[in-house]
Design an enzyme around this catalytic site. Structure first.
Site, PDB file in Angstrom:
ATOM      1  N   SER A 102     -33.877  14.624  45.805  1.00  0.00           N
ATOM      2  CA  SER A 102     -34.032  13.306  46.431  1.00  0.00           C
ATOM      3  C   SER A 102     -33.748  13.338  47.931  1.00  0.00           C
ATOM      4  CB  SER A 102     -33.048  12.341  45.763  1.00  0.00           C
ATOM      5  OG  SER A 102     -32.907  11.169  46.526  1.00  0.00           O
ATOM      6  N   GLU A 124     -32.186  11.175  49.302  1.00  0.00           N
ATOM      7  CA  GLU A 124     -30.802  10.679  49.419  1.00  0.00           C
ATOM      8  C   GLU A 124     -29.859  11.828  49.814  1.00  0.00           C
ATOM      9  OE1 GLU A 124     -29.916   7.440  49.109  1.00  0.00           O
ATOM     10  OE2 GLU A 124     -27.756   7.614  48.959  1.00  0.00           O
ATOM     11  N   TYR A 134     -24.156   9.879  44.009  1.00  0.00           N
ATOM     12  CA  TYR A 134     -25.488  10.248  43.518  1.00  0.00           C
ATOM     13  C   TYR A 134     -26.096  11.350  44.403  1.00  0.00           C
ATOM     14  CZ  TYR A 134     -30.600   9.855  43.060  1.00  0.00           C
ATOM     15  OH  TYR A 134     -31.941  10.137  42.912  1.00  0.00           O
ATOM     16  N   HIS A 145     -40.152   6.144  46.025  1.00  0.00           N
ATOM     17  CA  HIS A 145     -41.487   5.813  45.535  1.00  0.00           C
ATOM     18  C   HIS A 145     -41.373   4.740  44.457  1.00  0.00           C
ATOM     19  CE1 HIS A 145     -39.968   9.560  43.770  1.00  0.00           C
ATOM     20  NE2 HIS A 145     -40.436   9.090  42.623  1.00  0.00           N
ATOM     21  N   ARG A 171     -41.159   0.035  38.449  1.00  0.00           N
ATOM     22  CA  ARG A 171     -39.857   0.321  39.040  1.00  0.00           C
ATOM     23  C   ARG A 171     -38.795  -0.564  38.375  1.00  0.00           C
ATOM     24  NH1 ARG A 171     -36.600   3.913  41.683  1.00  0.00           N
ATOM     25  NH2 ARG A 171     -36.778   3.787  43.938  1.00  0.00           N
TER      26      ARG A 171
HETATM   27  P1  NAP Z   1     -35.466   6.006  36.412  1.00  0.00           P
HETATM   28  O1  NAP Z   1     -36.610   5.057  36.267  1.00  0.00           O
HETATM   29  O2  NAP Z   1     -34.099   5.462  36.685  1.00  0.00           O
HETATM   30  O3  NAP Z   1     -35.416   6.921  35.095  1.00  0.00           O
HETATM   31  C1  NAP Z   1     -34.299   7.695  34.790  1.00  0.00           C
HETATM   32  C2  NAP Z   1     -34.523   8.361  33.441  1.00  0.00           C
HETATM   33  O4  NAP Z   1     -33.396   9.169  33.136  1.00  0.00           O
HETATM   34  C3  NAP Z   1     -34.714   7.394  32.275  1.00  0.00           C
HETATM   35  O5  NAP Z   1     -35.761   7.855  31.473  1.00  0.00           O
HETATM   36  C4  NAP Z   1     -33.394   7.515  31.524  1.00  0.00           C
HETATM   37  O6  NAP Z   1     -33.532   7.315  30.136  1.00  0.00           O
HETATM   38  C5  NAP Z   1     -33.072   8.990  31.762  1.00  0.00           C
HETATM   39  N1  NAP Z   1     -31.686   9.328  31.498  1.00  0.00           N
HETATM   40  C6  NAP Z   1     -30.567   8.770  32.046  1.00  0.00           C
HETATM   41  N2  NAP Z   1     -29.466   9.345  31.545  1.00  0.00           N
HETATM   42  C7  NAP Z   1     -29.880  10.292  30.653  1.00  0.00           C
HETATM   43  C8  NAP Z   1     -29.214  11.225  29.818  1.00  0.00           C
HETATM   44  N3  NAP Z   1     -27.875  11.310  29.756  1.00  0.00           N
HETATM   45  N4  NAP Z   1     -29.961  12.050  29.048  1.00  0.00           N
HETATM   46  C9  NAP Z   1     -31.311  11.979  29.066  1.00  0.00           C
HETATM   47  N5  NAP Z   1     -32.000  11.101  29.831  1.00  0.00           N
HETATM   48  C10 NAP Z   1     -31.291  10.274  30.618  1.00  0.00           C
HETATM   49  O7  NAP Z   1     -35.769   7.057  37.585  1.00  0.00           O
HETATM   50  P2  NAP Z   1     -37.154   7.366  38.338  1.00  0.00           P
HETATM   51  O8  NAP Z   1     -37.303   6.416  39.479  1.00  0.00           O
HETATM   52  O9  NAP Z   1     -38.237   7.523  37.349  1.00  0.00           O
HETATM   53  O10 NAP Z   1     -36.802   8.772  38.999  1.00  0.00           O
HETATM   54  C11 NAP Z   1     -37.018   9.986  38.285  1.00  0.00           C
HETATM   55  C12 NAP Z   1     -36.134  11.073  38.886  1.00  0.00           C
HETATM   56  O11 NAP Z   1     -36.456  11.261  40.260  1.00  0.00           O
HETATM   57  C13 NAP Z   1     -34.630  10.772  38.856  1.00  0.00           C
HETATM   58  O12 NAP Z   1     -33.975  11.999  38.661  1.00  0.00           O
HETATM   59  C14 NAP Z   1     -34.345  10.229  40.247  1.00  0.00           C
HETATM   60  O13 NAP Z   1     -32.999  10.452  40.580  1.00  0.00           O
HETATM   61  C15 NAP Z   1     -35.294  11.082  41.071  1.00  0.00           C
HETATM   62  N6  NAP Z   1     -35.788  10.468  42.313  1.00  0.00           N
HETATM   63  C16 NAP Z   1     -36.368   9.245  42.277  1.00  0.00           C
HETATM   64  C17 NAP Z   1     -36.875   8.703  43.442  1.00  0.00           C
HETATM   65  C18 NAP Z   1     -37.546   7.354  43.444  1.00  0.00           C
HETATM   66  O14 NAP Z   1     -37.720   6.791  44.547  1.00  0.00           O
HETATM   67  N7  NAP Z   1     -37.953   6.827  42.310  1.00  0.00           N
HETATM   68  C19 NAP Z   1     -36.801   9.434  44.659  1.00  0.00           C
HETATM   69  C20 NAP Z   1     -36.201  10.700  44.621  1.00  0.00           C
HETATM   70  C21 NAP Z   1     -35.714  11.223  43.447  1.00  0.00           C
HETATM   71  P3  NAP Z   1     -33.073   5.972  29.343  1.00  0.00           P
HETATM   72  O15 NAP Z   1     -34.321   5.185  29.123  1.00  0.00           O
HETATM   73  O16 NAP Z   1     -32.507   6.528  28.093  1.00  0.00           O
HETATM   74  O17 NAP Z   1     -32.067   5.268  30.211  1.00  0.00           O
HETATM   75  O1  G4F Z   2     -34.113   0.479  46.406  1.00  0.00           O
HETATM   76  P1  G4F Z   2     -32.797   1.107  46.656  1.00  0.00           P
HETATM   77  O2  G4F Z   2     -31.694   0.786  45.708  1.00  0.00           O
HETATM   78  O3  G4F Z   2     -33.088   2.662  46.765  1.00  0.00           O
HETATM   79  P2  G4F Z   2     -32.232   3.888  47.357  1.00  0.00           P
HETATM   80  O4  G4F Z   2     -30.791   3.589  47.425  1.00  0.00           O
HETATM   81  O5  G4F Z   2     -32.889   4.327  48.616  1.00  0.00           O
HETATM   82  O6  G4F Z   2     -32.431   4.987  46.215  1.00  0.00           O
HETATM   83  C1  G4F Z   2     -33.707   5.232  45.634  1.00  0.00           C
HETATM   84  O7  G4F Z   2     -34.385   6.196  46.397  1.00  0.00           O
HETATM   85  C2  G4F Z   2     -33.759   7.499  46.424  1.00  0.00           C
HETATM   86  C3  G4F Z   2     -34.628   8.397  47.302  1.00  0.00           C
HETATM   87  O8  G4F Z   2     -34.255   8.247  48.644  1.00  0.00           O
HETATM   88  C4  G4F Z   2     -33.669   7.996  44.995  1.00  0.00           C
HETATM   89  F1  G4F Z   2     -33.158   9.256  44.989  1.00  0.00           F
HETATM   90  C5  G4F Z   2     -32.817   7.052  44.172  1.00  0.00           C
HETATM   91  O9  G4F Z   2     -32.780   7.510  42.817  1.00  0.00           O
HETATM   92  C6  G4F Z   2     -33.476   5.676  44.194  1.00  0.00           C
HETATM   93  O10 G4F Z   2     -34.700   5.745  43.519  1.00  0.00           O
HETATM   94  O11 G4F Z   2     -32.269   0.702  48.120  1.00  0.00           O
HETATM   95  C7  G4F Z   2     -33.047   0.897  49.277  1.00  0.00           C
HETATM   96  C8  G4F Z   2     -32.357   0.265  50.480  1.00  0.00           C
HETATM   97  C9  G4F Z   2     -30.871   0.655  50.621  1.00  0.00           C
HETATM   98  O12 G4F Z   2     -30.610   0.958  51.965  1.00  0.00           O
HETATM   99  C10 G4F Z   2     -30.120  -0.596  50.221  1.00  0.00           C
HETATM  100  O13 G4F Z   2     -28.860  -0.778  50.881  1.00  0.00           O
HETATM  101  O14 G4F Z   2     -32.373  -1.157  50.305  1.00  0.00           O
HETATM  102  C11 G4F Z   2     -31.106  -1.666  50.670  1.00  0.00           C
HETATM  103  N1  G4F Z   2     -30.879  -2.950  49.995  1.00  0.00           N
HETATM  104  C12 G4F Z   2     -30.646  -4.135  50.628  1.00  0.00           C
HETATM  105  N2  G4F Z   2     -30.410  -5.079  49.717  1.00  0.00           N
HETATM  106  C13 G4F Z   2     -30.789  -3.151  48.669  1.00  0.00           C
HETATM  107  C14 G4F Z   2     -30.494  -4.502  48.488  1.00  0.00           C
HETATM  108  N3  G4F Z   2     -30.942  -2.310  47.623  1.00  0.00           N
HETATM  109  C15 G4F Z   2     -30.810  -2.820  46.372  1.00  0.00           C
HETATM  110  N4  G4F Z   2     -30.983  -1.989  45.309  1.00  0.00           N
HETATM  111  N5  G4F Z   2     -30.499  -4.124  46.159  1.00  0.00           N
HETATM  112  C16 G4F Z   2     -30.327  -5.028  47.184  1.00  0.00           C
HETATM  113  O15 G4F Z   2     -30.035  -6.203  46.977  1.00  0.00           O
END
Ligand code: NAP
Ligand code: G4F
Length: 374
Positions: free
Chosen positions: A166, A168, A190, A220, A225
């Site tokens: 990530s 992050e 995280y 993304h 989401r």
């Molecule tokens: P998400 O929607 O939060 O999905 C997380 C998944 O992990 C769910 O299927 C959840 O299953 C599963 N999980 C949680 N705890 C588990 C456990 N103990 N054993 C097995 N499965 C478990 O996340 P996402 O947005 O699709 O992201 C996918 C991956 O990319 C994650 O690793 C995230 O950290 C990483 N990532 C995401 C972004 C982004 O912007 N979306 C960016 C960078 C990296 P349940 O249904 O059972 O809860």
């Molecule tokens: O949507 P967010 O919660 O995403 P964040 O923290 O960037 O994390 C996501 O992207 C990461 C990749 O860079 C992933 F690895 C991670 O698993 C996840 O998918 O917050 C985005 C921004 C932050 O700066 C937060 O402080 O939005 C700001 N924000 C402002 N108000 C808020 C809010 N975020 C959330 N969730 N809720 C609010 O009310």
């Protein structure tokens, strides 16, 4: 005996792939017809898009699901007729070994994690265990099932491993935009757990010669989401305000900047990374950054509203340590694996707001939005 809930029932409602991937037909279906992929985190946003995408590429797709009564399994079955589900948990080494043994995958995509950043302060140890040590357990399952050791390298046809790293991890960024060479300075438990998983993946590649890569993905989003992330919180908030269910939307830091892209584009990058000749990590993002305020502007305008009339800042959503600004330099991915995002920020936000307006006006709830048309 491994616990397995293999589900091969086809869903007659899904005779065609979703709209977002109809243009992604495989170039040579015959060559990859028999490939098998195992996806952890298949019930999450990325897992669902990746499973759909790999199915159109001719893969047999298996997904790891946890829990006895996981409510997202039903939604997943509605969305993906051809997915096969295996029970397992990233906290349980034995279940992962059983899953790998049973599926005999060509490719493993480790997408499972506790992925919501604020939760990682509330449950820091659990986050370390799932998001960090979970990577070790999946790599160990592959290593053990493949008979790999310090003195026995993987043979041809080894299992290829993708780790969901990530942006992050860049945290308090040392330079902008961020590349594969930018040092990490994570700002949340995280981010620290992801950095562990990232370095461990690199270490297994270097120690055992495994084909193990990490995609450093920037934010993304999509109509699938989770409602806790800011883009979806805003698209749902706009829809609720427009339809008269609510008047206010409470948010945290509006000046934070992110590089937001479409999840459907990013799962293509995961697949391309496992198709390389050599295992190399890439940064995946759009190269364009927007603030939360920009996001509000776009999202509220889609519904002919002004966010200043509705948004309230609330200290409850301010984080103990913030990542102020992220912006990717995806040029290496473009050059070496030919990946480029197809959907721009404005189109993404409009799609999310429109999907939530449609969902809520037809009586649906955010938790049911997984089976959307996208
Ligand atoms: P998400 O929607 O939060 O999905 C997380 C998944 O992990 C769910 O299927 C959840 O299953 C599963 N999980 C949680 N705890 C588990 C456990 N103990 N054993 C097995 N499965 C478990 O996340 P996402 O947005 O699709 O992201 C996918 C991956 O990319 C994650 O690793 C995230 O950290 C990483 N990532 C995401 C972004 C982004 O912007 N979306 C960016 C960078 C990296 P349940 O249904 O059972 O809860
Ligand atoms: O949507 P967010 O919660 O995403 P964040 O923290 O960037 O994390 C996501 O992207 C990461 C990749 O860079 C992933 F690895 C991670 O698993 C996840 O998918 O917050 C985005 C921004 C932050 O700066 C937060 O402080 O939005 C700001 N924000 C402002 N108000 C808020 C809010 N975020 C959330 N969730 N809720 C609010 O009310």
């Amino acid at each position: 005996m491994p616990i397995c809930c293999r589900d091969e029932a086809r869903n007659p409602a899904r005779s065609r792939p979703s709209a977002w991937l109809r243009r992604d037909r495989p170039p040579n279906l015959e060559a990859i017809l028999s490939r098998r992929a195992l996806i952890t985190g298949i019930t999450g946003q990325d897992g669902s898009y990746l499973a759909e995408y790999l199915a159109t590429q001719g893969y047999e797709v298996y997904g790891l699901v946890r829990g006895q009564q996981n409510p997202r399994v039903r939604q997943l079955r509605q969305l993906l007729g051809e997915v096969r589900l295996i029970r397992g948990d990233l906290l349980d080494q034995g279940s992962l070994i059983s899953a790998v043994e049973r599926v005999q995958p060509d490719e493993v995509y480790n997408l499972a994690a506790i992925s919501y950043v604020p939760m990682s302060w509330q449950q820091a140890e659990l986050t370390a265990d799932v998001t960090g040590l979970g990577v070790l357990r999946v790599l160990e399952a592959i290593r053990v099932c493949s008979g790999i050791s310090a003195s026995r390298s993987p043979g041809r046809g080894q299992i290829r491993f993708y780790q969901a790293s990530s942006s992050e991890m860049f945290g308090m960024v040392r330079e902008s935009p961020q590349t594969e060479q930018t040092p990490f300075h994570p700002r949340s438990p995280y981010g620290v757990a992801k950095a562990y998983g990232h370095f461990l993946t690199q270490n297994y590649r270097e120690s055992y010669g495994m084909f193990a890569v990490s995609g450093i993905l920037f934010n993304h989003e999509s109509p699938r989401r989770g409602a806790e992330f800011v883009t979806r919180k805003i698209s749902l908030g706009v829809a609720k305000i427009k339809l008269g269910y609510e008047r206010q939307l409470r948010l945290g830091n509006l000046s934070a900047r992110r590089d937001w892209g479409f999840a459907g584009d990013y799962v293509r990058a995961m697949h391309l990374m496992l198709g390389q000749d050599e295992p190399v990590d890439y940064v995946i993002g759009t190269g364009v950054t927007h603030s939360v305020e920009d996001l509000l502007d776009h999202a509220f305008k889609v519904a002919d509203l002004d966010w200043r009339d509705h948004v309230v800042t609330d200290a409850a959503f301010i984080r103990p340590a913030e990542v102020d600004k992220l912006c990717a330099d995806p040029s290496a991915a473009r050059e070496h694996i030919g990946w480029e995002p197809k959907m721009a920020f404005e189109e993404l936000i409009a799609m999310m707001v429109e999907a939530d307006l449609e969902l809520l006006s037809s009586g649906g709830h955010a938790e049911e939005s997984f089976g959307d048309a996208w």
